[in-house]
Design a protein around this motif. Structure first.
Motif, mmCIF file in Angstrom:
data_model
loop_
_atom_site.group_PDB
_atom_site.id
_atom_site.type_symbol
_atom_site.label_atom_id
_atom_site.label_comp_id
_atom_site.label_asym_id
_atom_site.label_seq_id
_atom_site.Cartn_x
_atom_site.Cartn_y
_atom_site.Cartn_z
ATOM 1 N N THR B 64 0.837 -1.211 0.000
ATOM 2 C CA THR B 64 0.000 0.000 0.000
ATOM 3 C C THR B 64 0.867 1.255 0.000
ATOM 4 O O THR B 64 0.723 2.136 -0.864
ATOM 5 N N PHE B 243 -7.228 8.392 1.736
ATOM 6 C CA PHE B 243 -7.715 7.095 1.254
ATOM 7 C C PHE B 243 -6.954 5.950 1.926
ATOM 8 O O PHE B 243 -7.557 4.966 2.374
ATOM 9 N N VAL B 244 -5.632 6.081 2.008
ATOM 10 C CA VAL B 244 -4.810 5.035 2.633
ATOM 11 C C VAL B 244 -5.202 4.874 4.108
ATOM 12 O O VAL B 244 -5.332 3.744 4.606
ATOM 13 N N LEU B 247 -8.429 3.101 4.132
ATOM 14 C CA LEU B 247 -8.224 1.726 3.643
ATOM 15 C C LEU B 247 -7.639 0.828 4.737
ATOM 16 O O LEU B 247 -8.044 -0.327 4.899
ATOM 17 N N ARG B 248 -6.715 1.380 5.504
ATOM 18 C CA ARG B 248 -6.084 0.557 6.552
ATOM 19 C C ARG B 248 -7.099 0.207 7.656
ATOM 20 O O ARG B 248 -7.084 -0.907 8.169
ATOM 21 N N TYR B 250 -10.333 0.044 7.154
ATOM 22 C CA TYR B 250 -11.249 -0.871 6.448
ATOM 23 C C TYR B 250 -10.711 -2.303 6.495
ATOM 24 O O TYR B 250 -11.439 -3.260 6.753
ATOM 25 N N ARG B 251 -9.401 -2.431 6.271
ATOM 26 C CA ARG B 251 -8.791 -3.760 6.312
ATOM 27 C C ARG B 251 -8.817 -4.341 7.720
ATOM 28 O O ARG B 251 -8.977 -5.551 7.891
ATOM 29 N N GLN B 263 -18.999 -1.856 5.215
ATOM 30 C CA GLN B 263 -19.119 -1.737 3.756
ATOM 31 C C GLN B 263 -20.335 -0.885 3.379
ATOM 32 O O GLN B 263 -20.263 -0.069 2.456
ATOM 33 N N LEU B 306 -14.845 0.173 -2.487
ATOM 34 C CA LEU B 306 -14.442 -0.476 -1.224
ATOM 35 C C LEU B 306 -15.666 -1.065 -0.530
ATOM 36 O O LEU B 306 -15.610 -2.163 0.041
ATOM 37 N N ALA B 313 -13.239 -3.744 -4.792
ATOM 38 C CA ALA B 313 -12.214 -3.130 -3.925
ATOM 39 C C ALA B 313 -10.901 -3.008 -4.694
ATOM 40 O O ALA B 313 -10.187 -1.999 -4.588
ATOM 41 N N VAL B 317 -8.898 0.666 -5.797
ATOM 42 C CA VAL B 317 -7.490 1.079 -5.685
ATOM 43 C C VAL B 317 -6.968 1.515 -7.058
ATOM 44 O O VAL B 317 -6.288 2.551 -7.181
ATOM 45 N N VAL B 467 -5.297 -5.346 -1.684
ATOM 46 C CA VAL B 467 -6.687 -5.682 -1.323
ATOM 47 C C VAL B 467 -6.840 -7.098 -0.774
ATOM 48 O O VAL B 467 -7.873 -7.407 -0.174
#
Lengths: 209, 469
Positions: B64, B243-244, B247-248, B250-251, B263, B306, B313, B317, B467
């Motif tokens: 990432t 976004f990062v 995203l982190r 989200y993960r 989601q 996402l 997803a 990206v 992802v």
């Protein structure tokens, strides 16, 4: 002891919602700074002494001395004394504030479990809501600035409620709190007062579609 | 222990300080150039020798961070080169302050990309506010002061919200360490209500950086007030930092029981952002705000991707990667437009095709790419998101997205065509470097189109690593 300090902190927030004079705002921010200092001393006594020293020094120097001092300078520099009423009486502001307190208590009752100190959680939530109410219901930018500082104090209280085991996070948050608040206060003192003489939020609406 | 990230940050800050105290414009350019070279070498090293390595305890050179760092290493030199021309009339103190802040902004953003600790991500995102605020105030006008005040005020409030989210998340996880790795293991057993509150606060707080609903407005104001080359960075690499960060988290949530809810929140955020972007693209009368609303719209699509998950997803990206090239190219082209007209008023500018053919061609091609027509990589990403949405059976969502994209297509084409071919009502001036600046902005667009045409294997692998958690 901590509970008494927290109750006093709540009183400052309630008074903040009904006062109309800016020098009272500055005085209340001073009281909040001292109360946060005492709460930090009692609450965080178990953390490493270096971390505790940092938190105490920051709260004392910054929240209890520097911020109120800058607020008073802004008041004398911009010659503003009172909040412009935005169609709401003091009674309405008080009711709104008490509603926020009741909402904070309800939310705390619903969500807080054993891992969270409920008194801290409730009061910090109330502080956040009070700051937001101040920003939304008052027209003058100075009141918005105080609202932001109240939110920052609420976040600080929140971090003490949850961050006893994470002094690094508290320290980092405090450092940035200092930087951002000084930037905002400095900007207000040196730029906003000069450029936007009415210091009214209505004058900050030229950047829009 | 590897300390390269620490060395990089210290060296970058040292170069920023040197830039800030340089005694001539040539020295400013020299120090800034050294920074780009260092940034590019660092990006190459993290992608090759340093891949997967943990550095300075709080940073990891994962896929990432590496991908987004590489994007910044490509895009930021273009922004700097355009800045040198854009600021040619500025005096030395303004010029060096601007460049110092740009170097610091890039450094803070790179730390956000590589942070492996949720608190460190938060700290450096807050640091980006400080750097960006100085850049936004560069022109020292009442409008930039207002935009800066709003930016600091709303960003600080947003970041404070995110901080509360981080606190709740760490408290719910009962974890002393705030690294993503240890939180990921802990969230599976957390109180779901706390996870939901934490995610809401984090997304709402970071939305001021990612330029999605609810705090998208300050991003638009920031892009409007900042010099166009800086806006090309704010609207891409800084948005990518937001976004990062999302995203982190989200993960992290993918391991928890509330992932479906997470989601749904992202889909809702994306749809509202898309609606706002589509509507305000019609309404605004300023080309920089116009491009900013396009960013809101595109980041909304990425959030929807996402939210849908799976292949979508992956496409989200890719969408962000492609958007970085295309949007930075468009902002740089708009900077060239300003050098000719000295303004951005949509209802007054015209005849750009007569005044700067390369620039006009760049804008039209950029609009085509931005609207996801082939061979734009956005075509691939949006197609994949829509296909996955259909496969999931969300037909109403597909219909809404189609409708909104139609509005977006009409708005963007009508505005760009107006600039290129309608009669001009604004005074113009000589811009000696307009052609080669337009060519350089076009080069960024070319990179996006090459990605769309070839879809390189290394990029697919990189995105898959991102992802597949």
């Amino acid at each position: 002891m901590i509970l008494s300090l927290i109750i006093l902190y709540v009183v400052t927030l309630v008074y903040l919602s009904i006062t109309e004079r800016f020098r009272h705002y500055a005085t209340l921010m001073t009281y909040q700074g001292w109360l946060l200092l005492l709460i930090a001393l009692f609450r965080l006594h178990s953390i490493h002494w270096v971390d505790l020293l940092f938190v105490v020094a920051e709260t004392l120097i910054f929240k209890a001395i520097v911020v109120p001092m800058i607020l008073r300078r802004i008041i004398s520099h911009t010659k503003i004394n009172r909040v412009q009423p935005a169609g709401r009486s003091q009674f309405n502001s008080l009711m709104l504030s008490i509603a926020a307190l009741a909402a904070s208590a309800c939310i705390t009752y619903l969500v807080a479990d054993a891992s969270i100190n409920q008194a801290f959680f409730c009061v910090s939530l109330y502080a956040l809501l009070s700051g937001m109410i101040l920003i939304v219901t008052r027209r003058r930018l100075f009141a918005h600035l105080v609202g932001f500082l109240v939110i920052e104090n609420g976040v600080f209280l929140f971090s003490m409620a949850m961050g006893v085991e994470m002094p690094m996070l508290i320290n980092a948050a405090i450092l940035l709190d200092i930087v951002m608040s000084i930037l905002m206060l400095g900007m207000f003192l040196t730029k906003i007062g000069e450029r936007i003489t009415a210091d009214d939020s209505e004058s900050l609406t030229s950047v829009k579609d | 222990m590897d300390l390269t990230m620490l060395y990089y940050i210290v060296a970058a800050i040292a170069l920023a300080v040197c830039t800030g105290f340089a005694r001539s414009r040539r020295m400013v350019v020299g120090f800034a150039s050294v920074f780009f070279v260092m940034q590019a070498l660092f990006a190459v090293w993290t992608a090759t020798g340093g891949a997967g390595m943990i550095s300075s305890s709080f940073f990891t050179y994962d896929a990432t961070g590496t991908l987004f760092m590489a994007l910044m290493a490509v895009v930021s030199p273009f922004a700097f080169v355009h800045s040198f021309d854009y600021l040619r009339d500025n005096d030395l103190p303004e010029f060096r302050l601007y460049n110092m802040l740009m170097v610091l902004l890039c450094t803070a953003v790179s730390a956000v990309y590589f942070a492996n600790n949720i608190a460190v991500t938060w700290i450096f995102l807050e640091a980006t506010t400080l750097c960006a605020a100085g850049i936004i105030y560069h022109r020292r006008s009442a409008a930039t002061l207002e935009a800066t005040w709003k930016y600091i005020f709303v960003c600080s409030t947003g970041i404070a919200m995110a901080y509360i989210g981080v606190l709740i998340l760490s408290s719910a996880a009962h974890e002393g360490s705030l690294s993503y790795e240890s939180l990921r293991e802990a969230v599976a057993h957390c109180n779901p209500l706390y996870l939901k509150i934490a995610f809401l606060l984090v997304v709402a707080g970071y939305s001021c950086k990612m330029e999605v609903f609810p705090l998208y407005t300050i991003g638009v104001d920031a892009n409007f007030a900042a010099p166009a080359p800086a806006a090309s960075l704010i609207s891409t690499v800084l948005v990518n930092a937001g976004f990062v960060a999302v995203l982190r988290v989200y993960r992290l949530m993918a391991e928890s029981a509330v992932f479906d809810w997470v989601q749904n929140v992202l889909v809702l955020t994306g749809i509202i952002s898309l609606v706002i972007g589509a509507l305000f693209l019609r309404r605004t009368n300023n080309y920089k705000r116009f491009l900013s609303y396009s960013t809101v719209e595109n980041m909304g699509i990425a959030a929807i991707g996402l939210g849908i998950g799976g292949v979508a997803a992956w496409a989200a990206v890719l969408h962000v990667v492609a958007h970085t090239f295309i949007k930075s190219s468009m902002f740089l082209q708009i900077g060239v437009v300003r050098s000719i007209y000295d303004g951005y008023r949509i209802n007054r500018l015209g005849d750009y095709m007569q005044l700067n053919r390369i620039g006009a061609a760049g804008l039209i091609l950029g609009a085509v790419a931005l609207l996801a027509f082939p061979p734009s990589p956005l075509f691939v990403s949006e197609l994949m998101i829509l296909r996955e949405t259909m496969a999931e059976g969300h037909w109403l969502l597909v219909a809404v997205i189609f409708l909104l994209l139609c509005i977006v297509i009409y708005s963007i084409f009508s505005r760009v065509i107006k600039l290129c071919y309608h009669p001009n009502q604004s005074p113009t001036r000589e811009a000696p470097h307009a052609t080669w600046l337009s060519w350089s902005a076009l080069a960024l667009l070319g990179m996006a189109l090459i990605i769309g045409l070839t879809m390189p294997e290394w990029l697919k692998v990189w995105i898959s690593q991102i992802v597949n958690f």
